[in-house]
Design an enzyme around this catalytic site. Structure first.
Site, PDB file in Angstrom:
ATOM      1  N   GLU A 144       0.854  -1.345  -0.120  1.00 48.61           N
ATOM      2  CA  GLU A 144      -0.139  -0.244  -0.198  1.00 48.61           C
ATOM      3  C   GLU A 144       0.737   1.218   0.014  1.00 48.61           C
ATOM      4  O   GLU A 144       0.877   1.996   1.035  1.00 48.61           O
ATOM      5  CB  GLU A 144      -0.920  -0.034   1.228  1.00 48.61           C
ATOM      6  CG  GLU A 144      -2.027  -0.849   1.010  1.00 48.61           C
ATOM      7  CD  GLU A 144      -3.058  -0.754   1.998  1.00 48.61           C
ATOM      8  OE1 GLU A 144      -3.006  -0.129   3.402  1.00 48.61           O
ATOM      9  OE2 GLU A 144      -4.161  -1.349   1.791  1.00 48.61           O
ATOM     10  N   GLU A 315      -7.165  -7.507  -0.382  1.00 50.48           N
ATOM     11  CA  GLU A 315      -7.281  -7.589   0.731  1.00 50.48           C
ATOM     12  C   GLU A 315      -8.864  -7.303   0.898  1.00 50.48           C
ATOM     13  O   GLU A 315      -9.097  -6.285   0.291  1.00 50.48           O
ATOM     14  CB  GLU A 315      -6.604  -6.561   1.490  1.00 50.48           C
ATOM     15  CG  GLU A 315      -5.228  -6.811   1.965  1.00 50.48           C
ATOM     16  CD  GLU A 315      -4.475  -5.847   2.726  1.00 50.48           C
ATOM     17  OE1 GLU A 315      -5.082  -5.072   3.422  1.00 50.48           O
ATOM     18  OE2 GLU A 315      -3.160  -5.928   2.860  1.00 50.48           O
TER      19      GLU A 315
HETATM   20  C1  GAL Z   1      -4.540  -2.438   5.087  1.00 42.91           C
HETATM   21  C2  GAL Z   1      -3.131  -2.873   5.101  1.00 42.91           C
HETATM   22  C3  GAL Z   1      -3.172  -4.147   6.119  1.00 42.91           C
HETATM   23  C4  GAL Z   1      -3.924  -3.924   7.063  1.00 42.91           C
HETATM   24  C5  GAL Z   1      -5.201  -3.809   6.786  1.00 42.91           C
HETATM   25  C6  GAL Z   1      -6.341  -3.531   7.871  1.00 42.91           C
HETATM   26  O1  GAL Z   1      -4.749  -1.166   4.625  1.00 42.91           O
HETATM   27  O2  GAL Z   1      -2.697  -3.217   3.944  1.00 42.91           O
HETATM   28  O3  GAL Z   1      -1.777  -4.376   6.332  1.00 42.91           O
HETATM   29  O4  GAL Z   1      -3.304  -2.950   7.804  1.00 42.91           O
HETATM   30  O5  GAL Z   1      -5.426  -2.415   6.038  1.00 42.91           O
HETATM   31  O6  GAL Z   1      -7.576  -3.385   7.317  1.00 42.91           O
END
Ligand code: GAL
Length: 631
Positions: A144, A315
């Site tokens: 990110e 994610e």
């Molecule tokens: C994303 C990140 C992850 C974790 C997640 C939590 O932004 O890539 O490492 O922090 O959010 O929602």
């Protein structure tokens, strides 16, 4: 292509003796991808040059032997503590001049050369060790970019690199002075050495200086990423991916994407609704457990473009997150809906973040597919249901849409630098057009501002584009479909001066005067809807298509080339876009609020983002329902 599912796993957080059971359960749940390693630098290299591969070898082998495909992350978003002792100057510096501290993540400055070399080194070590490991089927570089507002850095390293970047761009200091208009306020420089970063000025810095600093900072991200991509490609033929974010615009994602094979993004619909939406309380309440019905889709379409057709969800929110102002649970069915919506927009894979809730540190309140005490969390059953459906479902293949929407990172920087009215926000403007198009039941392609051909489309929409480059101008000139542009499109030169020519190809009027309006000021239109926020006055003989009730022209041009001088509300946009679609023979259907449609080559998907049952063409859609029909 068969769509796949996966999860994000942190073997370093758990005792080794549960890894095999975890892997087995992942496979049983129907997952095929597992991402690991992206924050594990302190375990791979506990102290400088002391490498510990034993645990990572074992993790890869355990997951791979269970039948999972591993996505290996490069750990450069979380430099270990010793890195700071070695390179105290590697920290990013904020606009007030304060360096970031150790104790969370992403504290590095993209311009710091020794840190870049450290990243190149750890990447090479990983690539050599796992480059031909059959279990490693993809790589994720860093994590990110720009998360936690980390693209811009006002460090010494950034200053040195910025001067070099400017010298390379302008060659002579006279050219820079001219381009920036530095005669204004006696801002002329005698040499590149005198230039500073545009922070801590008494009042606004020169907007051209700021825009170049943002372009430079974006280029630093591109270079940082490219260094790792080049190393990985030397040792591995697995695809390279980065996981981008929602509503993050501080670097040019198209340029980073050009060095990678697949774009992915991290989709947290409920977190984004609370954290990144300007909609009012009623809207947020209505969609609080489902997310905004257009926000995910917008990013799916954007990242399909950034990935030049190939994209994933790296994610996916599976339950309450920990970082938004309020963190409710998804309505039952929504984890499944979000997954299918991604596939409908062409995602190759959807990975859920994270496998198991971790009971310690910053994200202990963030759910996973399993609870912290290792019982199935509600998201697991929905992920498994999607896995089962993929098996029985005919293949989903994407098709080019009939409508394209131009999204440009530089324009966002430009209007952040010079909003001219407190409510002018480029992302919001583009998103308003996207929402209006989606409310008409349309599928949309988001395209970059340097697109060279528009011939796949019938309608191209270009809100707020700072300036038209030669490629897009040429593409519009020979485009037989319709174009709707504005407001502010074509209002600047590439150097951030006023464009004194007509704003877009095919329009003859010039913009002579602009106004921004207080939030309560609304100007009703003669036809339908109203304009607010922003209105321009143009001079010339272009026909007027739509006016305000008090007779101010707002939509000018011809059947095929139209310029909208104001920020139109949803009703007005729907009316204008509908007419253009009908004229181009594009079928439209005004949808019930919260119902959204996406067509692929083979299917029409219908999604109900509402918490209640609604009707769609005689079909009853329950809350969070996904309905599909073959085309
Ligand atoms: C994303 C990140 C992850 C974790 C997640 C939590 O932004 O890539 O490492 O922090 O959010 O929602």
């Amino acid at each position: 292509m068969k769509r796949t599912l996966g999860t994000c796993y942190y073997p370093e957080h758990w005792p080794q003796d549960i890894w095999a059971e975890d892997a087995k359960r992942m496979v049983e749940a129907g997952l095929s991808w597992v991402r690991i390693g992206e924050f594990a630098w302190s375990r791979i290299e506990p102290s400088p040059y002391q490498l510990d591969w034993q645990w990572l070898d074992k993790a890869v082998e355990t997951l791979g032997n269970a039948g999972l495909k591993v996505i290996m992350g490069t750990p450069t978003a979380t430099p270990p503590r010793w890195m700071l002792d070695k390179w105290p100057q590697m920290l990013a510096v904020d606009a007030s001049g304060a360096p970031k501290k150790f104790g969370s993540r992403r504290n590095y400055c993209f311009s710091h050369q020794p840190y870049r070399l450290e990243c190149q080194r750890i990447c090479a070590l990983l690539a050599k060790r796992y480059g031909d490991n059959p279990h490693i089927q993809a790589w994720q570089i860093d994590n990110e970019y720009s998360c936690h507002d980390t693209t811009l850095s006002y460090s010494e390293a950034a200053l040195a690199e910025f001067k070099r970047w400017l010298k390379n761009k302008y060659d002579s200091i006279e050219a820079l002075n001219n381009a920036w208009g530095n005669i204004f306020w006696s801002m002329e420089y005698n040499s590149f050495a005198q230039i500073q970063l545009p922070n801590q000025c008494v009042t606004d810095p020169n907007p051209s200086h700021l825009l170049d600093f943002k372009r430079f900072s974006s280029d630093q991200v591109v270079t940082f990423n490219r260094i790792q991509a080049e190393v990985l490609r030397k040792h591995s033929s697995a695809p390279l991916i980065h996981n981008y974010m929602g509503r993050i615009t501080d670097f040019d994602h198209y340029k980073v994407g050009a060095d990678l094979d697949i774009a992915s993004w991290d989709s947290y619909p409920l977190g984004f609704l609370e954290d990144r939406s300007e909609e009012g309380d009623d809207w947020k309440l209505h969609f609080s457990q489902q997310g905004d019905p257009d926000f995910q889709a917008f990013h799916h379409d954007l990242y399909r473009s950034v990935g030049r057709g190939r994209w994933w969800i790296m994610e996916q929110q599976p339950g309450p997150v920990n970082w938004a102002p309020y963190n409710p649970a998804p309505l039952p069915g929504m984890v499944r809906l979000w997954s299918w919506e991604a596939f409908a927009h062409g995602a190759e894979a959807v990975c859920y973040f994270r496998w198991r809730q971790v009971p310690f540190a910053q994200e202990q309140m963030h759910t996973g597919l399993y609870t912290a005490d290792n019982n199935p969390a509600p998201g697991l059953a929905e992920a498994s249901a999607v896995a089962a459906e993929i098996e029985t479902m005919p293949e989903v293949s994407t098709a080019s849409a009939q409508v394209a929407l131009v999204f440009d990172y530089e324009s966002d920087w430009a209007w952040q630098i010079q909003p001219q009215g407190a409510s002018f926000n480029y992302f919001k403007l583009v998103f308003d057009y996207y929402r209006a198009l989606r409310s008409l039941g349309l599928s949309i392609d988001i395209i970059p501002p340097d697109s060279t051909s528009l011939e796949n489309y019938k309608l191209v929409v270009i809100p707020g584009l700072m300036s038209f480059n030669t490629q897009l101008t040429a593409a519009i000139e020979c485009f037989s479909g319709s174009v709707l542009a504005g407001p502010r499109s074509g209002s600047k030169t590439a150097n951030f001066a006023l464009n004194l020519q007509p704003p877009m190809p095919g329009i003859n009027n010039k913009v002579s005067y602009v106004e921004s309006l207080r939030p309560s000021v609304e100007l009703p239109l003669k036809d339908s809807g109203k304009v607010f926020n922003w209105i321009e006055t143009t001079t010339g003989d272009d026909p007027v298509i739509e006016r305000t009730a008090c007779d101010r022209p707002v939509l000018i041009g011809t059947d095929k080339r139209q310029y909208l001088t104001a920020w139109a509300d949803r009703e007005a946009l729907i009316a204008m876009l509908k007419k253009l679609c009908v004229a181009e023979g594009i079928a439209v259907q005004e949808l019930t609020e919260g119902v959204r449609v996406r067509e692929t080559k083979t299917h029409r998907f219908v999604f109900n983002y509402n918490p209640q049952t609604v009707q769609y063409n005689g079909v009853s859609l329950a809350a969070a329902a996904v309905h599909w029909e073959l085309l």
